[in-house]
Design an enzyme around this catalytic site. Sequence first.
Site, PDB file in Angstrom:
ATOM      1  N   ASN B 386       0.807  -1.213   0.000  1.00 51.13           N
ATOM      2  CA  ASN B 386       0.000   0.000   0.000  1.00 51.13           C
ATOM      3  C   ASN B 386       0.847   1.273   0.000  1.00 51.13           C
ATOM      4  O   ASN B 386       0.964   1.942  -1.026  1.00 51.13           O
ATOM      5  CB  ASN B 386      -0.946  -0.026   1.206  1.00 51.13           C
ATOM      6  N   ASP B 387       1.476   1.578   1.126  1.00 51.14           N
ATOM      7  CA  ASP B 387       2.220   2.833   1.216  1.00 51.14           C
ATOM      8  C   ASP B 387       3.324   2.948   0.171  1.00 51.14           C
ATOM      9  O   ASP B 387       3.606   4.032  -0.333  1.00 51.14           O
ATOM     10  CB  ASP B 387       2.840   2.979   2.616  1.00 51.14           C
TER      11      ASP B 387
END
Lengths: 98, 459
Positions: B386-387
């Site tokens: 994600n990040d």
Amino acid sequence: MESMPIMLVALYVFVLATLAGKEVITKVPPTLHTPLMSGANAISGIALIGALIVSAEAEMAREPVVVILGLVSIIFASINVVGGFLVTDRMLEMFKKK
Amino acid sequence: MNLVTQFAYLVSALLFVVGLKQLSSPATARKGNVMASAAMLLAIVVTLVEQDVLTWTWIVTGIIIGSLIGATAARMVKMTSMPEMVGIFNGFGGGASALVAGAEFVRLQPFGVLPLGQGSTIMLGMLIGGVTFSGSVVAFGKLAGWITGNPVTNKFLQAVTALIFVGLLGVGTYIAVQDPSMVLFLVFIAAALILGILLVNAIGGADMPVAISLLNSYSGLAASAAGFILGNMILIIAGALVGAAGLILTNLMCKAMNRSLANVMFGGFGTEGATAASIGAGDKTARSVDAEGAAMILAYCQSVVVVPGYGLAVAQAQHDLKKLCDLLEERGVDVKFAVHPVAGRMPGHMNVLLAEADVPYNQLYDLEEINDQFKDTDVALIVGANDVVNPDARKPDSVIAGMPILDVDYARNVIIMKRSLSPGFAGIDNPLFYMDKTMMFFGSAKPSMQDLVREVREM
């Protein structure tokens, strides 16, 4: 020339070894960073040499406290050395090329 | 110390350096590790020969017990648990060095004031070794989930930590040059152990990769200190090599997270499972896709770059992912893997996990190698990351501004396999989810991946 005191020689060795390590290790690709770390981890078990020297000295000095400290130290360092090198080998064995 | 031993140590040091050098390529790495083990064996044998040991009982007992424990751990450990293993092993290395320092203190203490060289290095070895030992135990506890992964820190604890550190320097100096009192020495040891606990407890679980890299470095420095105490060159050299390795990895990890080391150690970041109460999807809509649709896109494209995140490993879905990639390759799709430096839980962890699933290493690409290629990629398939793919990192006002990311949003299509739209560790929303080219494939990684494999196979 008078010979350098041992501590100063040791400092030279330490600084140069650090630089050599930096040169060699900077070139290790990210793919191998985990095996690098566990391999380096095994190498830090070099403390085993120190543990052996201390234990041998302790026998001659017949100092029970030192014997116990030496024994525990040998156990710790052996775990580190044997476990570290074996697990690194186990990982590296899995890296295959297509 | 005799000349033969010194010469053997020199050979051993050379083998260590060459062995580490061999680690720079997957083709030679295994040989390099064998070389380093040979270097260690040589150093051990010559040391034992030189010391003319009188009774072997303790030494042999110690080596056998340690080797059995080490070998068992190395055989049993799961690849996902490598961070824990390295974490606790750092502690054993640091602890062994601290014990050597302690033993030398006990041996020299009855003779009054310590020789300056020994005195100062004993205290230094005890400090670094003690911090490494207790810090590693805490790191292990956090990684194994035995203690909270949240950073335990506040102004008061920071002040205590600083105070203990200054106190250690003061008392250490006093013991080294003035009075080698056994009581003070024990106080010093206790304080060093507490310092290690406080330091690592202040670091969040998600930042543990940095912590174990740093502790790795310390375990080397502790061994070097033991070498200074005993005037033993091989200890100094091998310790320095490990010290350098740990420091380099620490730096790389900090860079990959765009944080300074000070920020990682004292910032109190890295809370696990960050809550995102304030984040709502708002009026943005994400497009979702089912297994059949995703399989269609993947099977009929020409190039896929897979971005694996730790979620993949947690779900144990890497073997199914490998099956999917094999099927795609059979259909003539070009498949590559893009691995972000912080994709796993320690440096290079994801690469090991993929290697375990038989993904060949020449299919794995680093961030720098792959980022230029996304614009020519048909599909970026993101699994449990994600990040590290959040395009907001390019915006200067974002929390993760400046963090190096994989430029997946430049690919023609993006498929994200994820449970929900919830944010990652950084606790911020990811605009990638709402892009026109993005399709969300919701579900747990393993069953979703199995569905995908089945759909592609039927095509």
